[in-house]
Scaffold this motif. Structure first.
Motif, PDB file in Angstrom:
ATOM      1  N   THR A  44      47.152  -2.720 114.401  1.00 32.40           N
ATOM      2  CA  THR A  44      46.099  -2.437 115.380  1.00 32.40           C
ATOM      3  C   THR A  44      44.706  -2.699 114.805  1.00 32.40           C
ATOM      4  OG1 THR A  44      45.886  -0.107 114.756  1.00 32.40           O
ATOM      5  CG2 THR A  44      47.502  -0.658 116.489  1.00 32.40           C
ATOM      6  N   ARG A  45      44.664  -2.997 113.517  1.00 33.77           N
ATOM      7  CA  ARG A  45      43.400  -3.224 112.801  1.00 33.77           C
ATOM      8  C   ARG A  45      42.509  -1.977 112.789  1.00 33.77           C
ATOM      9  NH1 ARG A  45      44.897  -7.897 111.439  1.00 33.77           N
ATOM     10  NH2 ARG A  45      45.061  -9.729 112.750  1.00 33.77           N
ATOM     11  N   ASN A  46      43.141  -0.822 112.918  1.00 34.08           N
ATOM     12  CA  ASN A  46      42.426   0.450 112.828  1.00 34.08           C
ATOM     13  C   ASN A  46      42.491   0.923 111.378  1.00 34.08           C
ATOM     14  OD1 ASN A  46      41.374   3.006 112.985  1.00 34.08           O
ATOM     15  ND2 ASN A  46      42.714   3.697 114.634  1.00 34.08           N
ATOM     16  N   THR A  47      41.474   0.564 110.606  1.00 31.80           N
ATOM     17  CA  THR A  47      41.490   0.836 109.170  1.00 31.80           C
ATOM     18  C   THR A  47      41.305   2.316 108.839  1.00 31.80           C
ATOM     19  OG1 THR A  47      39.142   0.312 109.004  1.00 31.80           O
ATOM     20  CG2 THR A  47      40.707  -1.488 108.603  1.00 31.80           C
ATOM     21  N   LYS A  48      40.942   3.125 109.808  1.00 35.61           N
ATOM     22  CA  LYS A  48      40.849   4.571 109.561  1.00 35.61           C
ATOM     23  C   LYS A  48      42.222   5.159 109.257  1.00 35.61           C
ATOM     24  CE  LYS A  48      36.768   5.185 112.397  1.00 35.61           C
ATOM     25  NZ  LYS A  48      36.194   5.780 113.598  1.00 35.61           N
ATOM     26  N   LEU A  49      43.254   4.535 109.784  1.00 34.77           N
ATOM     27  CA  LEU A  49      44.617   4.997 109.512  1.00 34.77           C
ATOM     28  C   LEU A  49      45.006   4.785 108.051  1.00 34.77           C
ATOM     29  CD1 LEU A  49      46.368   3.814 112.775  1.00 34.77           C
ATOM     30  CD2 LEU A  49      45.949   6.170 112.073  1.00 34.77           C
ATOM     31  N   TYR A  50      44.376   3.829 107.374  1.00 37.59           N
ATOM     32  CA  TYR A  50      44.639   3.624 105.944  1.00 37.59           C
ATOM     33  C   TYR A  50      44.211   4.847 105.134  1.00 37.59           C
ATOM     34  CZ  TYR A  50      45.278  -1.362 107.013  1.00 37.59           C
ATOM     35  OH  TYR A  50      45.712  -2.563 107.503  1.00 37.59           O
ATOM     36  N   GLU A  51      43.138   5.471 105.552  1.00 39.52           N
ATOM     37  CA  GLU A  51      42.665   6.682 104.859  1.00 39.52           C
ATOM     38  C   GLU A  51      43.656   7.829 105.056  1.00 39.52           C
ATOM     39  OE1 GLU A  51      39.728   8.539 102.430  1.00 39.52           O
ATOM     40  OE2 GLU A  51      40.154   6.464 102.893  1.00 39.52           O
ATOM     41  N   VAL A  52      44.169   7.951 106.270  1.00 39.79           N
ATOM     42  CA  VAL A  52      45.187   8.974 106.554  1.00 39.79           C
ATOM     43  C   VAL A  52      46.417   8.728 105.684  1.00 39.79           C
ATOM     44  CG1 VAL A  52      46.706   9.926 108.337  1.00 39.79           C
ATOM     45  CG2 VAL A  52      44.351   9.288 108.910  1.00 39.79           C
ATOM     46  N   SER A  53      46.830   7.491 105.611  1.00 40.30           N
ATOM     47  CA  SER A  53      47.988   7.128 104.806  1.00 40.30           C
ATOM     48  C   SER A  53      47.758   7.445 103.334  1.00 40.30           C
ATOM     49  CB  SER A  53      48.297   5.645 104.985  1.00 40.30           C
ATOM     50  OG  SER A  53      49.315   5.259 104.100  1.00 40.30           O
ATOM     51  N   TRP A  54      46.595   7.098 102.823  1.00 40.04           N
ATOM     52  CA  TRP A  54      46.277   7.342 101.406  1.00 40.04           C
ATOM     53  C   TRP A  54      46.438   8.822 101.069  1.00 40.04           C
ATOM     54  CZ3 TRP A  54      45.853   6.932  96.505  1.00 40.04           C
ATOM     55  CH2 TRP A  54      45.052   7.798  95.787  1.00 40.04           C
ATOM     56  N   TRP A  55      45.838   9.685 101.879  1.00 38.13           N
ATOM     57  CA  TRP A  55      45.890  11.115 101.561  1.00 38.13           C
ATOM     58  C   TRP A  55      47.304  11.670 101.709  1.00 38.13           C
ATOM     59  CZ3 TRP A  55      42.625  13.144  98.530  1.00 38.13           C
ATOM     60  CH2 TRP A  55      41.330  12.648  98.464  1.00 38.13           C
ATOM     61  N   ASN A  56      48.080  11.150 102.626  1.00 37.55           N
ATOM     62  CA  ASN A  56      49.473  11.573 102.721  1.00 37.55           C
ATOM     63  C   ASN A  56      50.257  11.174 101.480  1.00 37.55           C
ATOM     64  OD1 ASN A  56      50.643  12.814 105.401  1.00 37.55           O
ATOM     65  ND2 ASN A  56      48.847  11.592 105.934  1.00 37.55           N
ATOM     66  N   LEU A  57      50.053   9.954 101.008  1.00 30.59           N
ATOM     67  CA  LEU A  57      50.719   9.519  99.773  1.00 30.59           C
ATOM     68  C   LEU A  57      50.277  10.346  98.579  1.00 30.59           C
ATOM     69  CD1 LEU A  57      50.850   5.620  99.872  1.00 30.59           C
ATOM     70  CD2 LEU A  57      52.760   7.221  99.830  1.00 30.59           C
ATOM     71  N   PHE A  58      48.995  10.630  98.503  1.00 34.71           N
ATOM     72  CA  PHE A  58      48.454  11.407  97.390  1.00 34.71           C
ATOM     73  C   PHE A  58      49.120  12.780  97.312  1.00 34.71           C
ATOM     74  CE2 PHE A  58      45.351  14.498  95.786  1.00 34.71           C
ATOM     75  CZ  PHE A  58      45.095  13.977  94.530  1.00 34.71           C
ATOM     76  N   PHE A  59      49.163  13.495  98.433  1.00 36.53           N
ATOM     77  CA  PHE A  59      49.763  14.827  98.429  1.00 36.53           C
ATOM     78  C   PHE A  59      51.287  14.777  98.330  1.00 36.53           C
ATOM     79  CE2 PHE A  59      45.554  15.954 100.132  1.00 36.53           C
ATOM     80  CZ  PHE A  59      45.217  16.912  99.183  1.00 36.53           C
ATOM     81  N   ALA A  60      51.901  13.715  98.819  1.00 36.65           N
ATOM     82  CA  ALA A  60      53.348  13.557  98.653  1.00 36.65           C
ATOM     83  C   ALA A  60      53.702  13.388  97.180  1.00 36.65           C
ATOM     84  CB  ALA A  60      53.846  12.366  99.459  1.00 36.65           C
ATOM     85  N   THR A  61      52.838  12.687  96.445  1.00 33.56           N
ATOM     86  CA  THR A  61      53.077  12.477  95.016  1.00 33.56           C
ATOM     87  C   THR A  61      53.061  13.804  94.264  1.00 33.56           C
ATOM     88  OG1 THR A  61      52.091  10.286  95.156  1.00 33.56           O
ATOM     89  CG2 THR A  61      52.273  11.254  92.964  1.00 33.56           C
ATOM     90  N   ILE A  62      52.146  14.665  94.606  1.00 26.42           N
ATOM     91  CA  ILE A  62      52.089  15.988  93.972  1.00 26.42           C
ATOM     92  C   ILE A  62      53.281  16.837  94.412  1.00 26.42           C
ATOM     93  CG2 ILE A  62      50.763  18.144  93.837  1.00 26.42           C
ATOM     94  CD1 ILE A  62      48.231  16.338  94.244  1.00 26.42           C
ATOM     95  N   SER A  63      53.543  16.824  95.703  1.00 31.36           N
ATOM     96  CA  SER A  63      54.584  17.686  96.269  1.00 31.36           C
ATOM     97  C   SER A  63      55.988  17.324  95.809  1.00 31.36           C
ATOM     98  CB  SER A  63      54.529  17.634  97.797  1.00 31.36           C
ATOM     99  OG  SER A  63      53.282  18.078  98.256  1.00 31.36           O
ATOM    100  N   ILE A  64      56.245  16.055  95.543  1.00 32.74           N
ATOM    101  CA  ILE A  64      57.609  15.686  95.149  1.00 32.74           C
ATOM    102  C   ILE A  64      57.985  16.307  93.802  1.00 32.74           C
ATOM    103  CG2 ILE A  64      57.110  13.467  94.016  1.00 32.74           C
ATOM    104  CD1 ILE A  64      59.747  12.470  95.422  1.00 32.74           C
ATOM    105  N   PHE A  65      57.014  16.479  92.919  1.00 32.72           N
ATOM    106  CA  PHE A  65      57.325  17.109  91.639  1.00 32.72           C
ATOM    107  C   PHE A  65      57.632  18.595  91.819  1.00 32.72           C
ATOM    108  CE2 PHE A  65      55.196  13.222  90.309  1.00 32.72           C
ATOM    109  CZ  PHE A  65      56.097  12.771  89.370  1.00 32.72           C
ATOM    110  N   ILE A  66      56.962  19.244  92.746  1.00 33.44           N
ATOM    111  CA  ILE A  66      57.273  20.643  93.060  1.00 33.44           C
ATOM    112  C   ILE A  66      58.678  20.725  93.656  1.00 33.44           C
ATOM    113  CG2 ILE A  66      56.604  22.634  94.474  1.00 33.44           C
ATOM    114  CD1 ILE A  66      53.679  21.490  94.275  1.00 33.44           C
TER     115      ILE A  66
END
Length: 166
Positions: A44-66
Motif C-alpha cells: 500500500t506504500r504506507n511506510t508508517k506501517l514499517y514503524e509498527v512492524s519494527w516495534w513489534n519485532l523489537f519487543f518480540a525479540t525481548i519477549s521470546i527470551f522470557i
C-alpha cells in the motif's frame, strides 16, 4: 536446599498455572503482526506501517527470551513420558533457534531502518514469510504438547504421579 522451594501444585508447577504459553502468545502475535504490517506497508506504500512492524519485532525479540526461560522451567517440571519426548525436544530446539532467527531479523531490520526507514526490500518480506512458516510449525508443536500429550494438565500430572508410586 530443595525444602526451600515451593511445593508443586496439581499442574506440577510451583506457581498457579503455566506462564510459557501466556508469554509466547505475545511473541507469536507480535511476529505475525510485524510480517502483516510489512506486507501491507509494502503493497500500500504506507511506510508508517514499517514503524509498527519494527516495534513489534523489537519487543518480540525481548519477549521470546522470557518465553524460552519459562518454557525451559516448565518443560523440566513436566516430567515428559516417552511418547512426548521427541516432540518436546523438537519444540525446544526450534524455540531456541527462533530466538536467534528473530534477533537476527530484528538486527537486519534495524540496519534497514537506519539506512532508510521508508524502504523495505522484497527479500525482507520473503524472510518474513519464511519466519511465519517456522512460527506456525512451532505453534503446531506447542499445541501437540498441550492438547494431545497433555503436559501440565491435571489428569496427566495425576497419572504420572500414580505411575511413579507403583
Amino acid at each position: 536446599m530443595l525444602e526451600h522451594l515451593p511445593p508443586l501444585n496439581d499442574h506440577n508447577l510451583p506457581y498457579p498455572d503455566t506462564i510459557h504459553p501466556i508469554v509466547v502468545h505475545f511473541v507469536i502475535a507480535m511476529v505475525l503482526f510485524a510480517v502483516v504490517c510489512d506486507a501491507l506497508g509494502y503493497f500500500t506504500r504506507n511506510t508508517k506501517l514499517y514503524e509498527v512492524s519494527w516495534w513489534n519485532l523489537f519487543f518480540a525479540t525481548i519477549s521470546i527470551f522470557i518465553a524460552i526461560i519459562f518454557g525451559q522451567i516448565e518443560a523440566g517440571l513436566a516430567e515428559p513420558y516417552s511418547q512426548v519426548e521427541a516432540t518436546l525436544n523438537l519444540h525446544t530446539i526450534i524455540g531456541w533457534s527462533l530466538s536467534g532467527i528473530i534477533a537476527a531479523i530484528t538486527g537486519w531490520r534495524y540496519v534497514l531502518r537506519l539506512r532508510d526507514p521508508k524502504v523495505l526490500p522484497l527479500s525482507f518480506l520473503g524472510v518474513g514469510v519464511l519466519l511465519t512458516a517456522i512460527v506456525l510449525f512451532q505453534v503446531y508443536l506447542g499445541d501437540l504438547l498441550v492438547w494431545v500429550y497433555g503436559l501440565h494438565t491435571v489428569p496427566v500430572v495425576e497419572a504420572m504421579r500414580e505411575a511413579n508410586l507403583q
